[in-house]
Scaffold this active site. Structure first.
Site, PDB file in Angstrom:
ATOM      1  N   HIS A   1     136.513 -60.631  36.515  1.00  0.00           N
ATOM      2  CA  HIS A   1     135.743 -61.605  37.289  1.00  0.00           C
ATOM      3  C   HIS A   1     135.351 -60.959  38.624  1.00  0.00           C
ATOM      4  O   HIS A   1     136.191 -60.320  39.271  1.00  0.00           O
ATOM      5  CB  HIS A   1     136.591 -62.857  37.525  1.00  0.00           C
TER       6      HIS A   1
ATOM      7  N   GLU B   1     134.469 -52.508  39.819  1.00  0.00           N
ATOM      8  CA  GLU B   1     134.692 -52.858  38.401  1.00  0.00           C
ATOM      9  C   GLU B   1     134.710 -51.605  37.540  1.00  0.00           C
ATOM     10  O   GLU B   1     135.589 -51.438  36.700  1.00  0.00           O
ATOM     11  CB  GLU B   1     133.588 -53.797  37.918  1.00  0.00           C
TER      12      GLU B   1
ATOM     13  N   GLY C   1     125.760 -54.622  30.340  1.00  0.00           N
ATOM     14  CA  GLY C   1     126.764 -53.794  29.688  1.00  0.00           C
ATOM     15  C   GLY C   1     127.193 -52.576  30.488  1.00  0.00           C
ATOM     16  O   GLY C   1     127.696 -51.607  29.919  1.00  0.00           O
TER      17      GLY C   1
ATOM     18  N   ASN D   1     129.720 -52.346  32.487  1.00  0.00           N
ATOM     19  CA  ASN D   1     131.175 -52.208  32.329  1.00  0.00           C
ATOM     20  C   ASN D   1     131.516 -51.708  30.935  1.00  0.00           C
ATOM     21  O   ASN D   1     132.371 -50.834  30.771  1.00  0.00           O
ATOM     22  CB  ASN D   1     131.868 -53.546  32.598  1.00  0.00           C
TER      23      ASN D   1
END
Ligand code: GRF
Length: 200
Positions: free
Chosen positions: A108, A178, A17, A19
């Site tokens: 991704h 990311e 988690g 992100n």
């Protein structure tokens, strides 16, 4: 922005988690975006602690029911307008794709269409990229459709691969990208979303 209604976002995450955490932090106190729900299929996932620390409700899901009805009724109960996938591995059922057109995004950890598809997640992606001696990898943020890693691309960011790169060092570089880009890309999409008539 037409109207001033809140866009309620559900984050689907089942792993560490990291992100999800960055997205929650980015949108804390946002003027019209609220992270309203964490959807998770693993009762021991670290993301559940992050949800609890931030006072965000959690929906724990089970595979057969997810395949059957996508927990649509629960999402509607929480008035979810938009879905963000962040480390969620199950395929999104058609019922959700149909109910949330252009309103589900994924990240991704590679430059799609390369290194995508079923089974290509986590370290499997970075192992393949490094063993193929690629010069670059990166991230792809994209809309979700009925195929794995297939929907329209929103944003890609590249990173160079060093001569002595390992899958682990590459994974770290990718996570940095990311964390920087996913919240910003989501905000851009939600700005566009807010200017349509779809906000309920
Ligand atoms: C990320 O690398 C993302 O690209 C992929 O799943 C991973 C989730 O990592 N879809 P984390 O749980 O957010 O740390």
């Amino acid at each position: 922005m037409k109207g001033s209604k809140t866009i309620n976002v559900a984050i689907f995450a089942s792993g560490k988690g990291s992100n999800a955490k960055k997205i929650i932090e980015y949108f804390a106190n946002h003027s019209f975006v609220k992270i309203s729900l964490i959807v998770c299929n693993n009762s021991r996932a670290v993301v559940l602690e992050i949800a609890s620390e931030n006072g965000i409700p959690v929906l724990l899901i089970e595979k057969n029911q997810f395949k059957e009805n996508g927990y649509l009724a629960s999402l509607q109960k929480h008035k979810i307008n938009f879905i963000v996938l962040a480390g969620f591995l199950w395929k999104i059922p058609v019922v959700l794709i149909d109910k949330y057109p252009g309103s589900i995004v994924n990240i991704h950890p590679a430059l799609l269409p390369d290194y995508g598809g079923k089974g290509m997640y986590g370290m499997a992606v970075h192992n393949a990229v490094v063993s193929n001696k690629e010069k670059f990898s990166g991230i792809t943020i994209h809309f979700v459709d009925e195929k794995y890693d297939h929907g329209k691309i929103i944003l890609q960011e590249k990173v160079a691969i060093a001569g002595d790169e390992t899958p682990e060092s590459l994974a770290e570089k990718i996570h940095v990208l990311e964390h920087k880009w996913y919240p910003r890309a989501i905000e851009k999409v939600l700005n566009e979303y807010a200017n349509t008539e779809r906000v309920v």
